[in-house]
Design an enzyme around this catalytic site. Structure first.
Site, PDB file in Angstrom:
ATOM      1  N   CYS A  52     -22.807   9.998  13.197  1.00 41.41           N
ATOM      2  CA  CYS A  52     -22.138  10.638  14.337  1.00 41.41           C
ATOM      3  C   CYS A  52     -23.212  11.346  15.151  1.00 41.41           C
ATOM      4  CB  CYS A  52     -21.123  11.639  13.798  1.00 41.41           C
ATOM      5  SG  CYS A  52     -20.350  12.663  15.059  1.00 41.41           S
ATOM      6  N   HIS A  83      -1.424   7.686   4.213  1.00 42.43           N
ATOM      7  CA  HIS A  83      -2.739   7.561   3.562  1.00 42.43           C
ATOM      8  C   HIS A  83      -3.801   6.987   4.498  1.00 42.43           C
ATOM      9  CE1 HIS A  83      -0.560   7.503  -0.584  1.00 42.43           C
ATOM     10  NE2 HIS A  83      -0.665   8.716  -0.088  1.00 42.43           N
TER      11      HIS A  83
HETATM   12  C1  BV8 Z   1      -2.671  15.125  -3.171  1.00 43.76           C
HETATM   13  C2  BV8 Z   1      -5.589   5.304   0.398  1.00 43.76           C
HETATM   14  C3  BV8 Z   1      -2.424  17.474  -2.783  1.00 43.76           C
HETATM   15  C4  BV8 Z   1      -6.866   4.842  -0.186  1.00 43.76           C
HETATM   16  C5  BV8 Z   1      -4.315   6.126  -1.505  1.00 43.76           C
HETATM   17  C6  BV8 Z   1       0.708  15.221  -9.785  1.00 43.76           C
HETATM   18  C7  BV8 Z   1       0.658  14.617 -10.986  1.00 43.76           C
HETATM   19  C8  BV8 Z   1      -0.417  13.756 -11.294  1.00 43.76           C
HETATM   20  C9  BV8 Z   1      -1.429  13.486 -10.363  1.00 43.76           C
HETATM   21  C10 BV8 Z   1      -1.357  14.093  -9.158  1.00 43.76           C
HETATM   22  C11 BV8 Z   1      -0.315  14.959  -8.869  1.00 43.76           C
HETATM   23  N1  BV8 Z   1      -0.500  15.397  -7.650  1.00 43.76           N
HETATM   24  C12 BV8 Z   1      -1.633  14.852  -7.136  1.00 43.76           C
HETATM   25  C13 BV8 Z   1      -2.164  14.038  -8.051  1.00 43.76           C
HETATM   26  C14 BV8 Z   1      -3.361  13.284  -7.902  1.00 43.76           C
HETATM   27  C15 BV8 Z   1      -3.198  11.979  -7.114  1.00 43.76           C
HETATM   28  C16 BV8 Z   1      -2.310  11.031  -7.868  1.00 43.76           C
HETATM   29  O1  BV8 Z   1      -1.150  10.860  -7.573  1.00 43.76           O
HETATM   30  N2  BV8 Z   1      -2.954  10.341  -8.832  1.00 43.76           N
HETATM   31  C17 BV8 Z   1      -2.230   9.268  -9.564  1.00 43.76           C
HETATM   32  C18 BV8 Z   1      -3.252   8.194  -9.921  1.00 43.76           C
HETATM   33  C19 BV8 Z   1      -1.507   9.835 -10.732  1.00 43.76           C
HETATM   34  N3  BV8 Z   1      -2.659  12.204  -5.777  1.00 43.76           N
HETATM   35  C20 BV8 Z   1      -3.539  12.624  -4.812  1.00 43.76           C
HETATM   36  O2  BV8 Z   1      -4.708  12.877  -5.000  1.00 43.76           O
HETATM   37  C21 BV8 Z   1      -2.942  12.732  -3.407  1.00 43.76           C
HETATM   38  N4  BV8 Z   1      -3.308  13.990  -2.814  1.00 43.76           N
HETATM   39  O3  BV8 Z   1      -1.803  15.146  -4.012  1.00 43.76           O
HETATM   40  O4  BV8 Z   1      -3.090  16.232  -2.450  1.00 43.76           O
HETATM   41  C22 BV8 Z   1      -1.182  17.565  -1.948  1.00 43.76           C
HETATM   42  C23 BV8 Z   1       0.063  17.228  -2.490  1.00 43.76           C
HETATM   43  C24 BV8 Z   1       1.236  17.387  -1.700  1.00 43.76           C
HETATM   44  C25 BV8 Z   1       1.149  17.830  -0.393  1.00 43.76           C
HETATM   45  C26 BV8 Z   1      -0.121  18.153   0.128  1.00 43.76           C
HETATM   46  C27 BV8 Z   1      -1.287  17.991  -0.652  1.00 43.76           C
HETATM   47  C28 BV8 Z   1      -3.520  11.634  -2.482  1.00 43.76           C
HETATM   48  C29 BV8 Z   1      -3.123  10.289  -2.986  1.00 43.76           C
HETATM   49  C30 BV8 Z   1      -3.495   9.217  -1.946  1.00 43.76           C
HETATM   50  C31 BV8 Z   1      -4.711   8.422  -2.356  1.00 43.76           C
HETATM   51  N5  BV8 Z   1      -4.930   7.306  -1.428  1.00 43.76           N
HETATM   52  N6  BV8 Z   1      -4.535   5.146  -0.590  1.00 43.76           N
HETATM   53  C32 BV8 Z   1      -6.978   3.348  -0.186  1.00 43.76           C
HETATM   54  O5  BV8 Z   1      -5.968   2.650   0.016  1.00 43.76           O
HETATM   55  O6  BV8 Z   1      -8.104   2.919  -0.386  1.00 43.76           O
HETATM   56  S1  BV8 Z   1      -3.153   5.871  -2.777  1.00 43.76           S
HETATM   57  C33 BV8 Z   1      -2.957   4.143  -2.863  1.00 43.76           C
HETATM   58  O7  BV8 Z   1      -2.513   3.883  -4.169  1.00 43.76           O
HETATM   59  C34 BV8 Z   1      -1.896   3.559  -1.968  1.00 43.76           C
HETATM   60  O8  BV8 Z   1      -1.905   4.123  -0.687  1.00 43.76           O
HETATM   61  C35 BV8 Z   1      -0.616   3.890  -2.742  1.00 43.76           C
HETATM   62  O9  BV8 Z   1      -0.208   5.188  -2.480  1.00 43.76           O
HETATM   63  C36 BV8 Z   1      -1.095   3.808  -4.178  1.00 43.76           C
HETATM   64  C37 BV8 Z   1      -0.724   2.483  -4.774  1.00 43.76           C
HETATM   65  O10 BV8 Z   1       0.627   2.589  -5.070  1.00 43.76           O
HETATM   66  P1  BV8 Z   1       1.686   1.485  -4.538  1.00 43.76           P
HETATM   67  O11 BV8 Z   1       1.578   1.342  -3.080  1.00 43.76           O
HETATM   68  O12 BV8 Z   1       2.969   1.872  -5.132  1.00 43.76           O
HETATM   69  O13 BV8 Z   1       1.137   0.104  -5.149  1.00 43.76           O
HETATM   70  P2  BV8 Z   1       1.097  -0.362  -6.682  1.00 43.76           P
HETATM   71  O14 BV8 Z   1       0.106  -1.449  -6.714  1.00 43.76           O
HETATM   72  O15 BV8 Z   1       0.964   0.786  -7.619  1.00 43.76           O
HETATM   73  O16 BV8 Z   1       2.562  -0.975  -6.920  1.00 43.76           O
HETATM   74  C38 BV8 Z   1       2.943  -2.105  -6.177  1.00 43.76           C
HETATM   75  C39 BV8 Z   1       4.428  -2.284  -6.394  1.00 43.76           C
HETATM   76  O17 BV8 Z   1       4.846  -3.389  -5.591  1.00 43.76           O
HETATM   77  C40 BV8 Z   1       4.807  -2.593  -7.850  1.00 43.76           C
HETATM   78  O18 BV8 Z   1       5.858  -1.724  -8.235  1.00 43.76           O
HETATM   79  C41 BV8 Z   1       5.306  -4.053  -7.798  1.00 43.76           C
HETATM   80  O19 BV8 Z   1       6.434  -4.253  -8.612  1.00 43.76           O
HETATM   81  C42 BV8 Z   1       5.735  -4.175  -6.346  1.00 43.76           C
HETATM   82  N7  BV8 Z   1       5.657  -5.548  -5.801  1.00 43.76           N
HETATM   83  C43 BV8 Z   1       4.834  -6.555  -6.163  1.00 43.76           C
HETATM   84  N8  BV8 Z   1       5.122  -7.665  -5.407  1.00 43.76           N
HETATM   85  C44 BV8 Z   1       6.114  -7.317  -4.547  1.00 43.76           C
HETATM   86  C45 BV8 Z   1       6.449  -5.956  -4.785  1.00 43.76           C
HETATM   87  N9  BV8 Z   1       7.407  -5.307  -4.100  1.00 43.76           N
HETATM   88  C46 BV8 Z   1       8.080  -6.016  -3.150  1.00 43.76           C
HETATM   89  N10 BV8 Z   1       7.821  -7.328  -2.869  1.00 43.76           N
HETATM   90  C47 BV8 Z   1       6.856  -7.998  -3.537  1.00 43.76           C
HETATM   91  N11 BV8 Z   1       6.633  -9.287  -3.242  1.00 43.76           N
HETATM   92 ZN    ZN Z   2     -19.770  14.566  13.721  1.00 44.88          ZN
END
Ligand code: BV8
Ligand code: ZN
Length: 246
Positions: free
Chosen positions: A144, A112
């Site tokens: 740019c 990402h």
């Molecule tokens: C795409 C950068 C096509 C930005 C990020 C299918 C179904 C439904 C929706 C979709 C689908 N396909 C695509 C979508 C749409 C979308 C999507 O998934 N939407 C969600 C909301 C449903 N996906 C996209 O748009 C993606 N693009 O699919 O393009 C494609 C597909 C395949 C191949 C080619 C093309 C692009 C998605 C990326 C967006 N950008 N980040 C930025 O950071 O500003 S996503 C961003 O959010 C993060 O990078 C990460 O991926 C996500 C957050 O998730 P997690 O990292 O899991 O964090 P979260 O807070 O949710 O959970 C934290 C966990 O840690 C918890 O479980 C907790 O228990 C645990 N934890 C807490 N403390 C600890 C711990 N674990 C260990 N130790 C601890 N101490």
């Molecule tokens: Zn440019």
């Protein structure tokens, strides 16, 4: 303990949870909200088109925050495992922070993107570049040479993640798949475990984190606890066995 044999090839996927103990809030921890916006609303091409300054405020805040954090024992444990396994180790992170690299990980796939990289919005051919610029009050967004606005080199919602070919290839031949600190909601990362299993039913799949992820059903084993505490004592490799028993 997760035994890792001489033939094993390990694929690790990390999420925001591995950086939680370093002081970076998880998306769920923030309830997916920044100010009054859902993160998907700010981290998207639509938001960039509508209000690029708001998007830069979001990333500028995170850039400032990233200057204040250090890796935790979870990051160091993965850097050590990479040291031991060499090219039998593949680390893919959803995180844009650089804590894996600060802990000594050398080959980290940022699917990402990276918080300290930017690029031209027009894709004019100028490659992405290292950048720690932040938007201060009254400042304008840098341009740019081609006149396009500079944007964060980050994969936004609706955009295609980076390095998908290399990731798919590594998923193809892993024998151990581990996910650390990721809630299993955001695609395509949330489907990697299914992909690894679908290909070869002897793949061992493990999850490490304090609570079960949404895709829990696809993991053979779940090690519940903070990754900074669980990871340092999790891996039983040949080397650690020899170290232990001489
Ligand atoms: C795409 C950068 C096509 C930005 C990020 C299918 C179904 C439904 C929706 C979709 C689908 N396909 C695509 C979508 C749409 C979308 C999507 O998934 N939407 C969600 C909301 C449903 N996906 C996209 O748009 C993606 N693009 O699919 O393009 C494609 C597909 C395949 C191949 C080619 C093309 C692009 C998605 C990326 C967006 N950008 N980040 C930025 O950071 O500003 S996503 C961003 O959010 C993060 O990078 C990460 O991926 C996500 C957050 O998730 P997690 O990292 O899991 O964090 P979260 O807070 O949710 O959970 C934290 C966990 O840690 C918890 O479980 C907790 O228990 C645990 N934890 C807490 N403390 C600890 C711990 N674990 C260990 N130790 C601890 N101490
Ligand atoms: Zn440019």
């Amino acid at each position: 303990m997760i035994p890792i044999g001489r033939e094993d090839r390990v694929f690790i996927l990390t999420g925001a949870g591995i950086s939680a103990e370093s002081g970076l809030p998880t998306f769920r921890g923030m309830n997916g909200i920044w100010r009054t916006y859902r993160v998907e609303e700010v981290a998207s091409p639509v938001a960039w088109a509508r209000d690029p300054k708001l998007v830069w405020e979001f990333y500028s805040e995170r850039r400032r925050r990233h200057h204040t954090v250090q890796p935790n024992p979870g990051h160091y444990a993965l850097a050590r495992l990479e040291e031991e396994l060499g090219d039998r180790f593949f680390l893919c992170t959803q995180n844009v922070d650089r804590l894996h690299e600060m802990a000594g990980s050398r080959r980290v796939i940022h699917m990402h993107g990276k918080i300290f990289e930017s690029r031209c919005e027009r894709g004019c051919g100028r490659p992405p570049f290292d950048d720690d610029w932040t938007l201060e009050n009254g400042a304008e967004i840098p341009l740019c040479a081609c006149g396009g606005k500079i944007r964060p080199h980050i994969c936004w919602f609706g955009e295609t993640p980076f390095e998908m070919e290399r990731i798919a290839a590594a998923l193809e031949n892993c024998t151990v798949f581990m996910a650390v600190g990721t809630s299993g909601v955001v695609e395509p990362a949330a489907s990697f475990v299914r992909y690894a299993r679908a290909r070869w039913d002897n793949v061992r799949t493990c999850y490490i984190g304090p609570e079960e992820p949404s895709n829990r059903a696809f993991f053979d084993e779940v090690f519940l606890g903070p990754s900074g505490e669980v990871l340092p004592q999790l891996f039983a490799t040949e080397k650690s066995a020899t170290d232990l028993h001489g």
